[in-house]
Design an enzyme around this catalytic site. Sequence first.
Site, short mmCIF file in Angstrom:
data_model
loop_
_atom_site.label_atom_id
_atom_site.label_comp_id
_atom_site.label_asym_id
_atom_site.label_seq_id
_atom_site.Cartn_x
_atom_site.Cartn_y
_atom_site.Cartn_z
N LYS A 104 4.18 -8.87 9.01
CA LYS A 104 3.44 -10.17 8.47
C LYS A 104 4.15 -11.53 8.28
CE LYS A 104 0.66 -6.74 5.75
NZ LYS A 104 0.57 -6.48 4.44
N GLY A 131 -3.49 -5.46 4.94
CA GLY A 131 -4.08 -5.31 3.88
C GLY A 131 -3.54 -4.72 2.75
N ALA A 135 4.86 0.54 1.00
CA ALA A 135 5.34 1.79 2.25
C ALA A 135 5.16 3.02 1.72
CB ALA A 135 6.46 2.01 2.68
N LYS A 186 -0.73 -14.92 2.02
CA LYS A 186 -0.96 -13.75 0.98
C LYS A 186 0.95 -13.77 -0.06
CE LYS A 186 0.76 -9.84 1.88
NZ LYS A 186 1.88 -8.93 1.91
N ASP A 239 -5.01 -7.44 0.03
CA ASP A 239 -3.55 -7.73 -0.32
C ASP A 239 -3.07 -8.39 -1.24
OD1 ASP A 239 -1.45 -6.63 1.21
OD2 ASP A 239 -1.41 -8.39 3.13
N SER A 249 6.04 -4.97 -5.15
CA SER A 249 6.04 -6.74 -3.90
C SER A 249 7.05 -7.23 -4.21
CB SER A 249 4.83 -7.28 -4.62
OG SER A 249 5.24 -8.48 -3.91
N ARG A 250 8.29 -7.27 -2.88
CA ARG A 250 8.75 -7.95 -3.01
C ARG A 250 9.20 -9.76 -3.49
NH1 ARG A 250 11.26 -5.44 3.18
NH2 ARG A 250 10.88 -3.52 3.05
N ASN A 251 7.71 -9.84 -2.56
CA ASN A 251 8.29 -10.84 -3.33
C ASN A 251 7.96 -11.92 -4.50
OD1 ASN A 251 7.26 -12.23 0.16
ND2 ASN A 251 6.60 -10.90 0.01
#
Length: 330
Positions: A104, A131, A135, A186, A239, A249-251
């Site tokens: 992505k 989507g 993981a 996103k 998402d 979420s790493r972000n």
Amino acid sequence: MKISVLGAGSWGTAIAIHLNRLGHQITLWLRDKNQFEEIVSTRHNKKYLDVDIPQEISITTDLKEAVTNSEIVVIAVPSHAVREISEKLKEVVDKNFIVVNLAKGIETSTLKRMSEVIKEYLSNDVVVLSGPSHAEEVVRQIPTACVLASLNVKACEIVQDAFMDENFRLYINKDVVGVELGGSLKNIIALGAGISDGLGFGDNTKAALMTRGLAEITRLGVALGSDPLTFLGLAGVGDLIVTCTSMLSRNRRAGILIGKGKSLEEALKEIGMVVEGVNTTKSAYRLSQINKIEMPITKEIYSILFEGKNPYEAVYSLMTRDKKHELHGI
């Protein structure tokens, strides 16, 4: 069915294990020799996803060996590596397999989507899978729904049949541009949501960021040829929700660290894995300028990440903009 998974990060490992459970013949390719030796000897991928990797999954560092006779090849590398892996695939390809892309992002040097990069090198059908799909949850068989997009719907149907089970549901969408942009953009808003959390703001702020973030994602998407309804689906709202609210979420986690006062470099070092939203912020900011699209949240996050703007000042800039109608520009 023989399926090759290229990339043994979190998502690559998870999808390989998922597909192995479905009875497919899986080969997992990676290029890091140390990681290869660790997985082969321990059947664990400790850095990315510390779960048992079944013995039935073949592990290799030989790309030609990995893809030979495969009917589907899954690209599960970070977005910045997609061009390199596509070029290598062109050199070893010996049949017209379906390519499934999980990366992505938007390439910073060319502003191309991942499927566009892949198609520079391969004539194969490319299916985008996107989507809300951590993981860590997919590998634990937690119910998950995603979307497939391709210029060839038949290719989507083949992938849908091969990948779906009672815990992993896949829908089909013909809007490749929208699905890819939703999955990429996103991550910028998730960085903002994390910064908001790091600053100590509340649910009201995050809800506003997510909603107004979706508005500017949609504006850019429509300008680039997307169907606006795509952004109300799994590749858009779906998402966005999971990436802005989950500590997986790493972000978002990187944003929290920045909101707490860490520099971008310090935050990335602490996360220790690719944070896709950082490069995507650069790409989206440039696209907004080229296409003359208002993306105020993206602009402020760009200023925080790359121009040293104080996050509090960025919030003030957003909250004191000229008055607007809610659906302005959509």
